[in-house]
Design a protein around this motif. Structure first.
Motif, PDB file in Angstrom:
ATOM      1  N   THR A   4       0.895   3.111   5.139  1.00  0.00           N
ATOM      2  CA  THR A   4       1.201   2.391   6.439  1.00  0.00           C
ATOM      3  C   THR A   4       2.392   3.446   7.016  1.00  0.00           C
ATOM      4  O   THR A   4       3.220   3.883   6.430  1.00  0.00           O
ATOM      5  CB  THR A   4       1.920   1.323   6.128  1.00  0.00           C
ATOM      6  OG1 THR A   4       0.875   0.342   5.613  1.00  0.00           O
ATOM      7  CG2 THR A   4       2.395   0.569   7.543  1.00  0.00           C
ATOM      8  N   LEU A   5       1.799   4.008   8.196  1.00  0.00           N
ATOM      9  CA  LEU A   5       2.768   5.019   8.903  1.00  0.00           C
ATOM     10  C   LEU A   5       4.041   4.435   9.542  1.00  0.00           C
ATOM     11  O   LEU A   5       3.962   3.230  10.254  1.00  0.00           O
ATOM     12  CB  LEU A   5       1.903   5.532  10.146  1.00  0.00           C
ATOM     13  CG  LEU A   5       2.638   6.408  10.824  1.00  0.00           C
ATOM     14  CD1 LEU A   5       3.090   7.965  10.037  1.00  0.00           C
ATOM     15  CD2 LEU A   5       1.886   6.931  12.080  1.00  0.00           C
ATOM     16  N   VAL A   6       5.202   5.083   9.192  1.00  0.00           N
ATOM     17  CA  VAL A   6       6.514   4.583   9.891  1.00  0.00           C
ATOM     18  C   VAL A   6       6.771   5.775  10.906  1.00  0.00           C
ATOM     19  O   VAL A   6       7.414   6.643  10.373  1.00  0.00           O
ATOM     20  CB  VAL A   6       7.580   4.321   8.851  1.00  0.00           C
ATOM     21  CG1 VAL A   6       8.917   3.969   9.532  1.00  0.00           C
ATOM     22  CG2 VAL A   6       7.141   3.200   7.647  1.00  0.00           C
ATOM     23  N   HIS A   7       6.409   5.563  12.183  1.00  0.00           N
ATOM     24  CA  HIS A   7       6.679   6.552  13.133  1.00  0.00           C
ATOM     25  C   HIS A   7       8.389   6.839  13.329  1.00  0.00           C
ATOM     26  O   HIS A   7       8.918   5.893  13.179  1.00  0.00           O
ATOM     27  CB  HIS A   7       5.994   6.415  14.289  1.00  0.00           C
ATOM     28  CG  HIS A   7       5.968   7.353  15.488  1.00  0.00           C
ATOM     29  ND1 HIS A   7       6.842   8.018  16.198  1.00  0.00           N
ATOM     30  CD2 HIS A   7       4.664   8.314  15.398  1.00  0.00           C
ATOM     31  CE1 HIS A   7       6.513   8.924  16.940  1.00  0.00           C
ATOM     32  NE2 HIS A   7       5.275   9.350  16.471  1.00  0.00           N
ATOM     33  N   PRO A   8       8.755   8.084  13.390  1.00  0.00           N
ATOM     34  CA  PRO A   8      10.033   8.241  13.621  1.00  0.00           C
ATOM     35  C   PRO A   8      10.687   7.827  14.949  1.00  0.00           C
ATOM     36  O   PRO A   8      11.943   7.594  15.119  1.00  0.00           O
ATOM     37  CB  PRO A   8      10.445   9.793  13.394  1.00  0.00           C
ATOM     38  CG  PRO A   8       8.945  10.167  13.771  1.00  0.00           C
ATOM     39  CD  PRO A   8       8.064   9.381  13.343  1.00  0.00           C
ATOM     40  N   PHE A   9      10.004   7.590  15.907  1.00  0.00           N
ATOM     41  CA  PHE A   9      10.727   7.257  17.233  1.00  0.00           C
ATOM     42  C   PHE A   9       9.861   6.266  18.100  1.00  0.00           C
ATOM     43  O   PHE A   9      10.161   5.335  18.794  1.00  0.00           O
ATOM     44  CB  PHE A   9      11.059   8.201  17.919  1.00  0.00           C
ATOM     45  CG  PHE A   9      10.134   9.598  18.178  1.00  0.00           C
ATOM     46  CD1 PHE A   9       8.842   9.528  19.160  1.00  0.00           C
ATOM     47  CD2 PHE A   9      10.194  10.669  17.529  1.00  0.00           C
ATOM     48  CE1 PHE A   9       8.129  10.623  19.404  1.00  0.00           C
ATOM     49  CE2 PHE A   9       9.226  11.734  17.439  1.00  0.00           C
ATOM     50  CZ  PHE A   9       8.268  11.530  18.471  1.00  0.00           C
ATOM     51  N   ASP A  10       8.203   6.515  18.013  1.00  0.00           N
ATOM     52  CA  ASP A  10       7.321   6.000  19.077  1.00  0.00           C
ATOM     53  C   ASP A  10       6.829   4.540  18.580  1.00  0.00           C
ATOM     54  O   ASP A  10       5.588   4.330  18.450  1.00  0.00           O
ATOM     55  CB  ASP A  10       6.332   6.827  19.255  1.00  0.00           C
ATOM     56  CG  ASP A  10       5.870   6.434  20.865  1.00  0.00           C
ATOM     57  OD1 ASP A  10       6.407   5.860  21.514  1.00  0.00           O
ATOM     58  OD2 ASP A  10       4.513   6.795  21.393  1.00  0.00           O
ATOM     59  N   ASP A  11       7.627   3.795  18.172  1.00  0.00           N
ATOM     60  CA  ASP A  11       7.299   2.116  17.758  1.00  0.00           C
ATOM     61  C   ASP A  11       8.363   1.302  17.944  1.00  0.00           C
ATOM     62  O   ASP A  11       9.401   1.627  18.032  1.00  0.00           O
ATOM     63  CB  ASP A  11       7.296   2.373  16.149  1.00  0.00           C
ATOM     64  CG  ASP A  11       6.889   1.195  15.368  1.00  0.00           C
ATOM     65  OD1 ASP A  11       7.704   0.142  15.515  1.00  0.00           O
ATOM     66  OD2 ASP A  11       5.728   0.993  14.910  1.00  0.00           O
ATOM     67  N   PRO A  12       7.925   0.103  18.484  1.00  0.00           N
ATOM     68  CA  PRO A  12       8.668  -0.761  18.989  1.00  0.00           C
ATOM     69  C   PRO A  12       9.895  -1.267  18.273  1.00  0.00           C
ATOM     70  O   PRO A  12      10.899  -1.527  18.439  1.00  0.00           O
ATOM     71  CB  PRO A  12       7.997  -2.024  19.600  1.00  0.00           C
ATOM     72  CG  PRO A  12       6.629  -1.318  19.946  1.00  0.00           C
ATOM     73  CD  PRO A  12       6.599  -0.206  18.808  1.00  0.00           C
ATOM     74  N   ARG A  40       0.902  -1.178  -0.026  1.00  0.00           N
ATOM     75  CA  ARG A  40      -0.096  -0.021  -0.082  1.00  0.00           C
ATOM     76  C   ARG A  40       0.771   1.273  -0.262  1.00  0.00           C
ATOM     77  O   ARG A  40       0.482   2.189  -0.196  1.00  0.00           O
ATOM     78  CB  ARG A  40      -1.065   0.005   1.272  1.00  0.00           C
ATOM     79  CG  ARG A  40      -2.047  -0.912   1.200  1.00  0.00           C
ATOM     80  CD  ARG A  40      -3.123  -0.597   2.165  1.00  0.00           C
ATOM     81  NE  ARG A  40      -2.566  -0.463   3.422  1.00  0.00           N
ATOM     82  CZ  ARG A  40      -2.654  -1.490   4.564  1.00  0.00           C
ATOM     83  NH1 ARG A  40      -3.023  -2.700   3.925  1.00  0.00           N
ATOM     84  NH2 ARG A  40      -2.104  -1.190   5.649  1.00  0.00           N
ATOM     85  N   GLY A  41       2.117   1.058   0.537  1.00  0.00           N
ATOM     86  CA  GLY A  41       2.853   2.166   0.540  1.00  0.00           C
ATOM     87  C   GLY A  41       3.159   2.839   1.878  1.00  0.00           C
ATOM     88  O   GLY A  41       2.307   2.319   2.633  1.00  0.00           O
ATOM     89  N   VAL A  42       4.030   3.424   2.104  1.00  0.00           N
ATOM     90  CA  VAL A  42       4.477   4.141   3.541  1.00  0.00           C
ATOM     91  C   VAL A  42       4.198   5.496   3.478  1.00  0.00           C
ATOM     92  O   VAL A  42       4.773   5.871   2.430  1.00  0.00           O
ATOM     93  CB  VAL A  42       5.766   3.293   4.259  1.00  0.00           C
ATOM     94  CG1 VAL A  42       5.713   1.751   4.278  1.00  0.00           C
ATOM     95  CG2 VAL A  42       6.897   3.942   3.448  1.00  0.00           C
ATOM     96  N   ILE A  43       4.146   6.025   4.716  1.00  0.00           N
ATOM     97  CA  ILE A  43       4.466   7.533   5.061  1.00  0.00           C
ATOM     98  C   ILE A  43       4.939   7.803   6.133  1.00  0.00           C
ATOM     99  O   ILE A  43       4.863   6.992   7.085  1.00  0.00           O
ATOM    100  CB  ILE A  43       2.806   8.102   4.816  1.00  0.00           C
ATOM    101  CG1 ILE A  43       2.908   9.616   5.089  1.00  0.00           C
ATOM    102  CG2 ILE A  43       1.998   7.659   6.229  1.00  0.00           C
ATOM    103  CD1 ILE A  43       1.640  10.296   4.734  1.00  0.00           C
ATOM    104  N   ALA A  44       5.695   8.831   6.281  1.00  0.00           N
ATOM    105  CA  ALA A  44       6.459   9.205   7.273  1.00  0.00           C
ATOM    106  C   ALA A  44       6.679  10.685   7.375  1.00  0.00           C
ATOM    107  O   ALA A  44       6.436  11.311   6.499  1.00  0.00           O
ATOM    108  CB  ALA A  44       7.929   8.497   7.071  1.00  0.00           C
ATOM    109  N   CYS A  45       6.820  10.997   8.776  1.00  0.00           N
ATOM    110  CA  CYS A  45       7.354  12.363   9.037  1.00  0.00           C
ATOM    111  C   CYS A  45       8.433  12.681   9.701  1.00  0.00           C
ATOM    112  O   CYS A  45       8.829  11.851  10.457  1.00  0.00           O
ATOM    113  CB  CYS A  45       5.916  13.114   9.876  1.00  0.00           C
ATOM    114  SG  CYS A  45       6.239  14.694  10.323  1.00  0.00           S
ATOM    115  N   SER A  46       9.022  13.901   9.072  1.00  0.00           N
ATOM    116  CA  SER A  46      10.570  13.886   9.482  1.00  0.00           C
ATOM    117  C   SER A  46      11.011  14.892   9.142  1.00  0.00           C
ATOM    118  O   SER A  46      10.385  15.663   8.064  1.00  0.00           O
ATOM    119  CB  SER A  46      11.530  12.720   9.233  1.00  0.00           C
ATOM    120  OG  SER A  46      12.857  13.046   9.325  1.00  0.00           O
ATOM    121  N   SER A  47      12.227  15.663   9.909  1.00  0.00           N
ATOM    122  CA  SER A  47      12.622  17.038   9.581  1.00  0.00           C
ATOM    123  C   SER A  47      13.831  16.567   8.702  1.00  0.00           C
ATOM    124  O   SER A  47      14.406  17.464   7.934  1.00  0.00           O
ATOM    125  CB  SER A  47      13.161  17.757  10.795  1.00  0.00           C
ATOM    126  OG  SER A  47      13.988  17.211  11.474  1.00  0.00           O
ATOM    127  N   GLY A  48      14.129  15.501   8.579  1.00  0.00           N
ATOM    128  CA  GLY A  48      15.272  15.173   7.436  1.00  0.00           C
ATOM    129  C   GLY A  48      15.773  13.723   7.647  1.00  0.00           C
ATOM    130  O   GLY A  48      15.918  12.926   6.690  1.00  0.00           O
TER     131      GLY A  48
END
Length: 505
Positions: A142-150, A70-78
């Protein structure tokens, strides 16, 4: 999730398809200066110049095939953005990356070059993250969180596993930069299970202290705003899981400022000839401050050099501020009588010390105000200089820690103006992007004349601007509304002694 699960997750993490086991390098110069054994964990040597590839790839490699499809999405400053983009490229899936509009052009370009779709939105990570959640729902990504994911935390935890494998001897403390907390949570969760004697010490920039404030309060605290100098750690709120792990395993959090961070960048360059970004150097800055505060000697420390995505044009600012961080330059405003012989006596106090800057313009028949920078070996020498000026009968103000003096006054000329009636002086931070200055000017009441303006491009992601405006007292309420509405960070400098001595009417 139990802590033993994290131990197993780290041991089984899928990171080495794309990540390398980075070296643990001794830092001989810094070790000699600090009287302790210092090692750098060189995460800046990863393909994306940051540790973030570990957590991003581990998360995406663990996804079910239909989720990746389905593809992934992420949020990040870089840095996380580059990790997700590289992982998506290797795993053959599409990636959408939402980045704040203030993100470094270097990082934005790097993400696009790896084939990801970049969406610029908002002025902070938190604004961009909310937009990423909206896009996730709209497009079924699908969300790939930058830090809060095991899985992300476990991927970052492989750094701790490598440190223990690479250094079999005693380690007194590992220093780790903190933004949202994924790196320190992963390192701490692994190291404390295997070597509980090793201290895990977090480091945050003083304009982004979400984890330190949360640990002190005993619950997650949301900051109203964050500074962008250390953009890789500029997070208003840490994660629930990263906070839980930090509560359990992190021994201390040290706060460092911009000047201390710049000095740490210089230290790493001196020992390695490599340039870290501000967030990448936080751990080194915190380690130095820890040694200074505790006075410990003959201990072994590891500092994680976690990123090197530095804009080249930012180096001018870093170089200028590094000496402040090392307390190697003192800045004074010294008042001397405007009479023959005074200047000679003033120079006699300075003696053989190197003068780094000297600014003076006649503005009064009785007194002269001199802005002077002087090379100093330590904070102690700065205090000695202040005492020497006092003993010589000169009124001296130590401006070494004054942001207005360091960022603006030293670069301004022209002196005081008899025409600047009703002047108020404010220091602003603008996002460094087209239209930011125009937005500021159009929001102002056209009746408020601009009486002073100083802007200097440091190649950073935000502009530091000093503005003098002539605002009648009858407009005080309207001016307060303007400050509230403009949305930029600001500081009232109207009572700053550097302003009053050198620029005020």
């Amino acid at each position: 999730m139990s802590d033993i699960d994290y131990l197993l997750r780290v041991l089984n993490a899928k990171v080495y398809d794309v990540a390398i086991e980075t070296p643990l390098e001794p830092a001989p110069g810094l070790s000699r200066r600090l009287g302790n054994r210092v090692f750098f964990k060189r995460e800046d040597l990863q393909e994306v110049f940051s540790f973030k590839i570990r957590g991003a790839y581990n998360k995406m490699a663990q996804l079910a095939e239909e989720d990746r499809a389905r593809g992934v999405i992420a949020c990040s400053s870089g840095n996380h953005a580059q990790g997700v983009a590289l992982a998506a490229n290797r795993l053959g899936c599409e990636a959408v990356i939402v980045m704040p509009s203030t993100a470094s052009s270097l990082k934005v370009d790097a993400v696009r070059q790896r084939g990801a779709e970049v969406v610029l939105y908002g002025e902070s990570f938190d604004e961009a993250y909310r937009h990423a959640l909206e896009l996730q729902a709209e497009r079924g990504l699908t969300l790939v969180h930058p830090f809060d994911d095991p899985d992300v935390i476990a991927g970052q935890g492989t750094i701790g596993m490598e440190i223990l494998r690479q250094h079999g001897g005693p380690i007194d403390a590992i220093f780790v930069a903190i933004g949202g907390g994924g790196l320190i949570a992963g390192v701490a969760a692994f190291v404390k299970q295997v070597r509980p004697d090793i201290k895990i010490i977090g480091v945050q920039h003083d304009e982004s202290t979400a984890m330190a404030d949360s640990l002190r309060a005993g619950h997650i605290v949301t900051l109203n705003e964050v500074g962008l100098f250390s953009d890789g750690t500029a997070v208003k709120q840490v994660g629930k899981e990263t906070f839980r792990l930090a509560q359990e395993y992190v021994d201390d959090v040290i706060i460092v400022d911009t000047d201390e961070t710049c000095a740490a960048i210089k230290d790493v360059f001196t020992d390695t000839r490599s340039l870290l970004e501000p967030a990448g150097a936080l751990a080194i800055a915190g380690m130095k401050k820890y040694v200074q505060q505790t006075g410990v000697v003959d201990q072994t420390f590891v500092a994680i050099a976690c990123g090197a995505n530095m804009n080249f044009t930012r180096l001018r600012f870093v170089a200028e501020r590094a000496d402040y961080g090392e307390q190697r330059e003192a800045i004074f405003a010294v008042t001397i009588p405007e009479q023959p012989g005074s200047f000679l006596r003033f120079c006699g106090v300075i003696g053989e010390r190197d003068v780094t800057e000297f600014n003076y313009r006649i503005s009064d028949s009785a007194e002269a105000h001199v802005f002077v920078g002087i090379a100093a070996s330590s904070r102690g020498e700065t205090i000695e200089l202040a005492d020497a000026f006092d003993e010589a009968g000169f009124d001296a103000i130590d401006l070494t820690a004054d942001e207005l003096a360091k960022a603006h006054v030293r670069h301004l000329v022209g002196g005081k103006s008899a025409h600047a009636s009703d002047e108020v002086l404010y220091r602003f931070e603008f996002p460094e992007r087209p239209g930011a200055l125009l937005r500021f000017l159009t929001a102002m009441n056209p009746a408020w004349n601009i009486s002073l303006f100083h802007y200097r491009n440091h190649g950073a992601d935000l502009a530091r601007v000093l503005v003098g405006m002539q605002v009648p007292t009858s407009d005080a309420e309207a001016f307060r509304e303007f400050l509230d509405d403009i949305g930029y960070r600001f500081w009232n400098e109207s009572e700053n002694p550097a302003y009053k001595l050198f620029l005020g009417s």
